[in-house]
Design a protein around this motif. Structure first.
Motif, PDB file in Angstrom:
ATOM      1  N   LYS A 319      -3.301  27.148  43.690  1.00  0.00           N
ATOM      2  CA  LYS A 319      -3.257  25.912  44.465  1.00  0.00           C
ATOM      3  C   LYS A 319      -3.409  24.699  43.545  1.00  0.00           C
ATOM      4  CE  LYS A 319      -6.474  26.692  47.550  1.00  0.00           C
ATOM      5  NZ  LYS A 319      -7.356  26.371  48.683  1.00  0.00           N
ATOM      6  N   GLU A 320      -4.318  24.787  42.570  1.00  0.00           N
ATOM      7  CA  GLU A 320      -4.526  23.676  41.658  1.00  0.00           C
ATOM      8  C   GLU A 320      -3.294  23.428  40.800  1.00  0.00           C
ATOM      9  OE1 GLU A 320      -8.077  24.250  39.418  1.00  0.00           O
ATOM     10  OE2 GLU A 320      -9.359  24.410  41.179  1.00  0.00           O
ATOM     11  N   SER A 321      -2.666  24.503  40.319  1.00  0.00           N
ATOM     12  CA  SER A 321      -1.440  24.351  39.524  1.00  0.00           C
ATOM     13  C   SER A 321      -0.320  23.765  40.358  1.00  0.00           C
ATOM     14  CB  SER A 321      -1.005  25.706  38.945  1.00  0.00           C
ATOM     15  OG  SER A 321      -1.963  26.203  38.039  1.00  0.00           O
ATOM     16  N   LEU A 322      -0.287  24.110  41.618  1.00  0.00           N
ATOM     17  CA  LEU A 322       0.732  23.574  42.514  1.00  0.00           C
ATOM     18  C   LEU A 322       0.548  22.072  42.687  1.00  0.00           C
ATOM     19  CD1 LEU A 322       3.118  24.419  44.280  1.00  0.00           C
ATOM     20  CD2 LEU A 322       1.516  24.810  46.153  1.00  0.00           C
ATOM     21  N   VAL A 323      -0.700  21.639  42.859  1.00  0.00           N
ATOM     22  CA  VAL A 323      -0.966  20.205  42.980  1.00  0.00           C
ATOM     23  C   VAL A 323      -0.627  19.492  41.676  1.00  0.00           C
ATOM     24  CG1 VAL A 323      -2.722  18.455  43.411  1.00  0.00           C
ATOM     25  CG2 VAL A 323      -2.729  20.574  44.736  1.00  0.00           C
ATOM     26  N   ASP A 324      -0.933  20.124  40.532  1.00  0.00           N
ATOM     27  CA  ASP A 324      -0.551  19.551  39.237  1.00  0.00           C
ATOM     28  C   ASP A 324       0.956  19.312  39.170  1.00  0.00           C
ATOM     29  OD1 ASP A 324      -3.068  19.395  38.125  1.00  0.00           O
ATOM     30  OD2 ASP A 324      -2.976  21.367  37.193  1.00  0.00           O
ATOM     31  N   LEU A 344       2.829  28.669  36.934  1.00  0.00           N
ATOM     32  CA  LEU A 344       3.000  29.188  38.293  1.00  0.00           C
ATOM     33  C   LEU A 344       3.818  30.466  38.337  1.00  0.00           C
ATOM     34  CD1 LEU A 344       3.679  25.780  40.086  1.00  0.00           C
ATOM     35  CD2 LEU A 344       1.674  27.240  40.413  1.00  0.00           C
ATOM     36  N   GLY A 345       4.387  30.864  37.199  1.00  0.00           N
ATOM     37  CA  GLY A 345       5.126  32.118  37.159  1.00  0.00           C
ATOM     38  C   GLY A 345       6.617  31.995  37.391  1.00  0.00           C
ATOM     39  N   PHE A 346       7.136  30.762  37.499  1.00  0.00           N
ATOM     40  CA  PHE A 346       8.574  30.573  37.689  1.00  0.00           C
ATOM     41  C   PHE A 346       9.345  30.814  36.391  1.00  0.00           C
ATOM     42  CE2 PHE A 346       6.921  28.448  41.365  1.00  0.00           C
ATOM     43  CZ  PHE A 346       7.910  28.528  42.328  1.00  0.00           C
ATOM     44  N   LEU A 347       8.680  30.635  35.258  1.00  0.00           N
ATOM     45  CA  LEU A 347       9.280  30.883  33.946  1.00  0.00           C
ATOM     46  C   LEU A 347       8.334  31.772  33.151  1.00  0.00           C
ATOM     47  CD1 LEU A 347      10.422  27.234  33.059  1.00  0.00           C
ATOM     48  CD2 LEU A 347      11.952  29.133  33.633  1.00  0.00           C
ATOM     49  N   SER A 348       8.893  32.620  32.304  1.00  0.00           N
ATOM     50  CA  SER A 348       8.056  33.482  31.465  1.00  0.00           C
ATOM     51  C   SER A 348       7.405  32.641  30.374  1.00  0.00           C
ATOM     52  CB  SER A 348       8.883  34.613  30.858  1.00  0.00           C
ATOM     53  OG  SER A 348       9.877  34.085  29.997  1.00  0.00           O
ATOM     54  N   PRO A 349       6.231  33.059  29.869  1.00  0.00           N
ATOM     55  CA  PRO A 349       5.493  32.252  28.873  1.00  0.00           C
ATOM     56  C   PRO A 349       6.275  31.981  27.594  1.00  0.00           C
ATOM     57  CG  PRO A 349       4.078  33.946  29.814  1.00  0.00           C
ATOM     58  CD  PRO A 349       5.453  34.230  30.306  1.00  0.00           C
ATOM     59  N   ASP A 350       7.225  32.838  27.244  1.00  0.00           N
ATOM     60  CA  ASP A 350       7.974  32.654  25.997  1.00  0.00           C
ATOM     61  C   ASP A 350       9.250  31.827  26.180  1.00  0.00           C
ATOM     62  OD1 ASP A 350       9.282  34.491  27.511  1.00  0.00           O
ATOM     63  OD2 ASP A 350       9.626  35.938  25.899  1.00  0.00           O
ATOM     64  N   THR A 351       9.423  31.212  27.343  1.00  0.00           N
ATOM     65  CA  THR A 351      10.633  30.423  27.609  1.00  0.00           C
ATOM     66  C   THR A 351      10.616  29.118  26.819  1.00  0.00           C
ATOM     67  OG1 THR A 351      10.777  31.312  29.858  1.00  0.00           O
ATOM     68  CG2 THR A 351      12.009  29.307  29.401  1.00  0.00           C
ATOM     69  N   ASP A 352      11.740  28.791  26.193  1.00  0.00           N
ATOM     70  CA  ASP A 352      11.903  27.502  25.539  1.00  0.00           C
ATOM     71  C   ASP A 352      12.249  26.478  26.619  1.00  0.00           C
ATOM     72  OD1 ASP A 352      12.441  25.317  23.989  1.00  0.00           O
ATOM     73  OD2 ASP A 352      14.245  26.143  23.042  1.00  0.00           O
ATOM     74  N   ILE A 353      11.305  25.585  26.913  1.00  0.00           N
ATOM     75  CA  ILE A 353      11.490  24.682  28.047  1.00  0.00           C
ATOM     76  C   ILE A 353      12.345  23.458  27.705  1.00  0.00           C
ATOM     77  CG2 ILE A 353       9.316  25.371  29.116  1.00  0.00           C
ATOM     78  CD1 ILE A 353       8.125  22.718  28.099  1.00  0.00           C
ATOM     79  N   MET A 354      12.556  23.166  26.424  1.00  0.00           N
ATOM     80  CA  MET A 354      13.225  21.919  26.064  1.00  0.00           C
ATOM     81  C   MET A 354      14.651  21.819  26.605  1.00  0.00           C
ATOM     82  SD  MET A 354      10.684  20.507  24.952  1.00  0.00           S
ATOM     83  CE  MET A 354      11.511  18.928  24.786  1.00  0.00           C
ATOM     84  N   PRO A 355      15.452  22.917  26.610  1.00  0.00           N
ATOM     85  CA  PRO A 355      16.790  22.794  27.228  1.00  0.00           C
ATOM     86  C   PRO A 355      16.722  22.630  28.743  1.00  0.00           C
ATOM     87  CG  PRO A 355      16.688  24.677  25.721  1.00  0.00           C
ATOM     88  CD  PRO A 355      15.288  24.224  25.950  1.00  0.00           C
ATOM     89  N   ILE A 356      15.593  23.031  29.355  1.00  0.00           N
ATOM     90  CA  ILE A 356      15.467  22.976  30.812  1.00  0.00           C
ATOM     91  C   ILE A 356      15.068  21.581  31.279  1.00  0.00           C
ATOM     92  CG2 ILE A 356      14.190  23.936  32.780  1.00  0.00           C
ATOM     93  CD1 ILE A 356      13.919  26.521  31.231  1.00  0.00           C
TER      94      ILE A 356
END
Length: 557
Positions: A319-324, A344-356
């Motif tokens: 819930k706290e992460s969702l509010v964040d 929140l589990g929508f992406l795996s921890p090793d995902t490179d987020i910069m292209p997203i």
């Protein structure tokens, strides 16, 4: 017998040594999916994939219906998974209905008598000759107890557990063959999705679990006069039979009946949205299947919830992460929003987020820049589904249920009022929750909203107050009291410093902003109110400080 709790390994161990139980069913499933796959291959060969995609989506829906309850439920579950299904298929699967012809009355009565170990006449003084409703997992009768209470009696379909268990085993086995040819985004093991679904389905066919869910839900709303939950009659309830209070209500799709009964549809929409938000943001325990058959309008204006088979629980950190994530979305902080998706589990921890991040900015900027009147949740999920199909997103099981719940509730509301926008109700509620700041976590997130790069966003504060005041439950005086108490507390030291900086930043005194804010709230708060509350909060803060000093001195001695 197969296990009564979902365990993929135990189910596999049971059926691996009983091939005669599965061969016929396997042949039928494989044949139907093979025909479907051949049609897809023909489209590809004939270069007609795009022209025929609507037809194939419809054929997939019909295929699932022909295979029975397990596959209908899977289709419904997939209809909330934009990470797995392309939009054309997603829209077709939302049309799936779980209504089926009822099974034999004599068989239903035999199940009741066997489960409750009594004759039907000894249990119920009256019992309807035909079911009043039938669905994929069971059917419902109306009855009356000998003590006079009108009740609904829910009876599970015969042999449901073996049928569901066998189908889940076969689906898990066949998924390695079918998976590569289905329109799925397989960025992760599809068997995990099947296991998530299997666990929830097994919970749904345990009526004792449903009864406990109903009582927990009722306890959460015990002080809310707008929500009705039927009572459970435990002496007449088992794993396959559920006896609960009969709800005399009006289907939410019958607007004219509501108006005739004196029920205000707009007020009912408000009740439904607020109760849904409370389930997610306050209790963390939410009804995951709020379709029109599970919600009723009552003549006194209450919303009645029934059928608590599909429920889920959000943990406090979730819930706290969702509010964040909501705060980062409001602030258009897409880098931190992408990191929230990892938490929140929508992406795996090793995902490179910069292209997203640029893709998030492209999709969500347009949504955030639209007016409240133009915004609806279905539009957001449609836009986001394209993004989720292109990038390695997955929807965790809990959030798949949340999405299903929100989209369904908005759809019901739109049937009652075509001009309805979910944010018209949810914005004031969320603004009120933030301004009231009942917990340290909410107070911290309010500061995150109001301050950007250590600068007070005056316009955001004005907007929050203006929006919150449209919520009929919002009272500015207690909220201001809590705010001043926090300001003078030890926890509010940072806020005191930031307010001084905000009033004097850019080498000028921000009297214009303060005047606008005062004009907004002066009708609710008298001038002496601030002095009284501030003096009380200051005294409490001094007393707390002195008590701590005395404690330190005592320890030192």
């Amino acid at each position: 017998m197969p296990p009564r709790r979902y365990d993929a390994d135990a189910i596999a161990a049971y059926y691996n040594f009983r091939p005669w139980l599965i061969l016929g069913r396997m042949l039928r499933i494989a044949t139907l999916f093979l025909v479907f796959w051949l049609r897809l291959q023909w489209d590809h060969w004939a270069q007609r994939t795009e022209q025929n995609i609507g037809l194939r989506a419809m054929q997939l829906r019909q295929l699932l219906i022909s295979l029975g309850p397990t596959f209908i439920k899977i289709g419904q579950a997939l209809s909330t998974r934009p990470d797995l299904i392309r939009r054309n298929y997603l829209e077709e699967l939302t049309l799936l209905q779980d209504k089926l012809p009822p099974f034999d009355n004599d068989l239903a009565i035999a199940i009741i008598e066997r489960e409750l170990n009594q004759n039907l006449g000894d249990i119920y003084a009256e019992f309807s000759p035909q079911p009043v409703a039938a669905a994929s997992l069971g059917q419902v009768y109306r009855a009356r107890l000998h003590s006079g209470e009108d009740v609904a009696v829910k009876v599970q379909r015969p042999h449901l557990l073996p049928v569901i268990t066998r189908d889940l085993y076969l689906i898990r086995l066949l998924i390695t063959w079918v998976g590569p040819w289905l329109p799925l985004n397989l960025g992760h093991d599809l068997r995990d999705v099947i296991d998530e679904f299997g666990r929830k389905l097994f919970e749904e066919i345990d009526y004792l679990n449903e009864g406990r869910n109903a009582e927990k839900f009722a306890a959460n709303f015990r002080e809310d006069p707008t929500v009705k939950v039927p009572a459970i009659y435990w002496p007449y309830t088992s794993e396959r039979v559920l006896t609960l209070e009969w709800i005399q209500g009006i289907k939410l799709t019958r607007t004219e009946c509501m108006v005739a009964a004196g029920v205000d549809p707009d007020q009912l929409i408000r009740v439904g949205v607020i109760s849904g938000l409370r389930q997610l943001l306050e209790f963390g325990f939410f009804h995951a299947d709020p379709h029109p058959g599970n919600l009723f309008a009552m003549a006194d204006g209450r919303m009645a919830y029934i059928d608590f088979g599909m429920m889920d629980q959000l943990e406090e950190d979730t819930k706290e992460s969702l509010v964040d994530a909501v705060v980062h979305l409001v602030n258009k902080d897409y880098i931190h929003l992408a990191q929230d998706f990892i938490h929140l589990g929508f992406l795996s921890p090793d995902t490179d987020i910069m292209p997203i991040v640029p893709a998030l900015e492209c999709v969500l900027d347009e949504v955030l820049d639209s007016s409240v009147q133009e915004f609806n949740f279905k539009t957001v999920t449609d836009r986001f589904s394209e993004l989720m199909y292109e990038y390695p997103f997955r929807v965790p099981a809990k959030f798949a249920l949340i999405i299903r719940s929100l989209v369904t509730q908005e759809g019901i509301a739109l049937c009652l009022n075509p001009d309805f926008r979910i944010v018209d109700v949810s914005y004031p509620y969320i603004a009120r929750r933030l301004l009231q700041g009942e917990s340290a976590q909410l107070r911290r997130r309010l500061l995150d909203v109001l301050f950007k790069e250590d600068r007070l966003q005056w316009q955001r504060l004005e907007n929050l107050i203006a929006i919150a005041r449209t919520d009929q439950h919002f009272n500015l005086a207690p909220t201001a009291t809590l705010g001043l108490q926090y300001l003078f507390s030890e926890e509010g030291q940072f806020l005191r410093r930031q307010i001084v900086l905000a009033l004097t930043e850019d080498d000028r005194l921000h009297t214009e902003e303060v005047q606008r804010l005062w004009n907004l709230i002066k009708s609710d708060l008298r001038p002496l109110f601030f002095i009284d509350v501030a003096w009380g909060a200051l005294k409490a803060s001094v007393s707390q400080t002195l008590a701590k000093d005395e404690e330190v001195v005592a320890i030192a001695r």
